[in-house]
Design an enzyme around this catalytic site. Structure first.
Site, PDB file in Angstrom:
ATOM      1  N   GLU A   1       5.042   9.661 -23.483  1.00  0.00           N
ATOM      2  CA  GLU A   1       5.260  11.110 -23.429  1.00  0.00           C
ATOM      3  C   GLU A   1       4.316  11.756 -22.421  1.00  0.00           C
ATOM      4  OE1 GLU A   1       4.650  15.358 -24.313  1.00  0.00           O
ATOM      5  OE2 GLU A   1       3.154  13.775 -24.470  1.00  0.00           O
TER       6      GLU A   1
ATOM      7  N   ASP B   1       1.514   7.420 -27.422  1.00  0.00           N
ATOM      8  CA  ASP B   1       0.545   7.245 -26.341  1.00  0.00           C
ATOM      9  C   ASP B   1      -0.476   8.377 -26.346  1.00  0.00           C
ATOM     10  OD1 ASP B   1       2.746   8.913 -25.609  1.00  0.00           O
ATOM     11  OD2 ASP B   1       2.154   8.824 -23.508  1.00  0.00           O
TER      12      ASP B   1
END
Ligand SMILES: [Zn+2]
Length: 381
Positions: free
Chosen positions: A141, A79
């Site tokens: 994350e 991400d």
């Protein structure tokens, strides 16, 4: 069979696929396209791939080459943070080469690292692997760490060592502080200012709470010191406060947001417990309700032993002493599963979460070279 993409083509395709994670649902995107892209490449290279669902539209990927115990994980999150289109001079989703740099959202932090890890693995034939190499791609994350938490819950993958390619300017990092952000809410009773006995002033109660917080901070800093950190003591920051509405009204409610950065060895749960106990103690017995609530789940501090074989190897290969950074990573979760974990990646943290994020073109080859050496040492030799 389709041709395996080159390193630059892999980077292009990873950057071209939006995978923003954000606590604001309107901006949050699935990471599945990135996970499937990686899984396709790694399948084609003979890795054994497993897509691990994390939540709706989110998954981790565990891709393994070689078998048995031990081995090495090369890990990265899929991400990115949200971006501000107006502040970018380049297309965030188009890998753009200029000024000896590659621009794009996720170049430094950190989708490009996954392409470099794949590239490094190509130096060895599948039958060369005596111990497994695992390429691990995680979800969320930047927000909840739910990808890493799911790994811990399922206790996978298993390996002896792990390297997370977060931007550290190619320097090995074996420690970072933890992060806690907590909200402290005091509810009293509002009333007209002319008669203080009509209410319970939450602002005055917060004054006591803040006094106690500063006292606690001093004590924590006297008791805990690690000179290997740039800021060698744990910190408590008072970051936001809101309470009351009018000068002529007794303040009925007040809320304070704080940030705590503990050193390795200071457990988040212990800190939350102590916070609550201390604040409860300073409030008057009647008329006030105190709540302490996490603003996010927190990131534990991490410390990988200085004498770990991985740390020693990284110091030797990079010529840098393993140090500390001031940001949180997934390392504590991988450590928790029994892997000695280092953070070591080609980007610079200054570029992460910034418009015109880039990676230096000169960093790419040495990174692949370095990862090859790690793979050789921990999976082949
Ligand atoms: Zn990152």
């Amino acid at each position: 069979m389709t041709r395996q993409p080159t390193l630059i083509e892999m980077m292009q395709q990873l950057i071209a696929m939006p995978s923003v994670s954000c606590v604001n649902p309107a901006l949050d995107q699935s990471n599945l396209p990135v996970i499937h892209l990686l899984a396709n490449w790694l399948d084609g290279l003979g890795f054994n791939t497993e897509i691990m669902p994390v939540s709706t539209g989110k998954a981790n990927l565990i891709a393994t080459r070689g078998q048995g115990a031990g081995g090495l994980v090369l890990a990265g999150h899929t991400d990115t943070v949200p971006y501000d289109d107006n502040r970018w001079h380049h297309d965030p989703f188009k890998l753009t080469e200029a000024n000896n740099r590659f621009y794009g959202l996720g170049t430094s932090d950190m989708k490009a690292f996954l392409a470099m890890a794949i590239e490094a693995s190509l130096a060895f034939k599948p039958e060369d692997y005596k111990k497994p190499l695992i390429i691990l791609a995680t979800a969320d994350e930047e927000t909840t760490m739910d990808g890493a938490k799911t790994l811990v819950k399922l206790s996978r993958p298993k390996a002896r060592f792990a390297i997370i390619g977060e931007p550290t300017g190619m320097k090995p990092i074996r420690m970072h502080k933890g992060i806690l952000m907590e909200s402290i809410r005091i509810t009293g009773l509002a009333g007209h200012s002319s008669d203080p006995t009509l209410g319970h002033n939450a602002l005055e109660a917060m004054h006591k709470v803040i006094g106690e917080l500063l006292l606690w901070r001093d004590q924590l800093q006297q008791q805990n010191n690690n000179p290997l950190f740039e800021v060698p003591v744990p910190t408590i920051n008072l970051g936001h406060i809101h309470g009351g509405d009018n000068p002529n009204r007794i303040c009925g409610a007040c809320e304070l947001h704080i940030d705590i950065r503990p050193l390795p060895g200071m457990a988040l749960d212990d800190l939350r417990h102590e916070l609550k106990q201390r604040l409860q103690k300073v409030l008057p017995e009647t008329g006030f309700k105190l709540e302490t609530l996490p603003l996010f789940s927190g990131i534990p501090a991490v410390e990988t032993a200085a004498d770990s074989e991985l740390v020693k190897t990284a110091e030797q290969l990079t010529g840098h002493r393993a140090g500390s950074v001031a940001f949180g990573t997934e390392a504590p979760y991988l450590n928790q599963m029994g892997m000695d974990t280092l953070v070591l990646g080609p980007g610079n943290i200054d570029q992460a979460h910034q418009p015109d994020e880039y990676i230096d073109a000169d960093r790419i080859k040495p990174t692949v070279e370095l990862l090859r050496k790690f793979i050789y040492q921990f999976c082949i030799a």
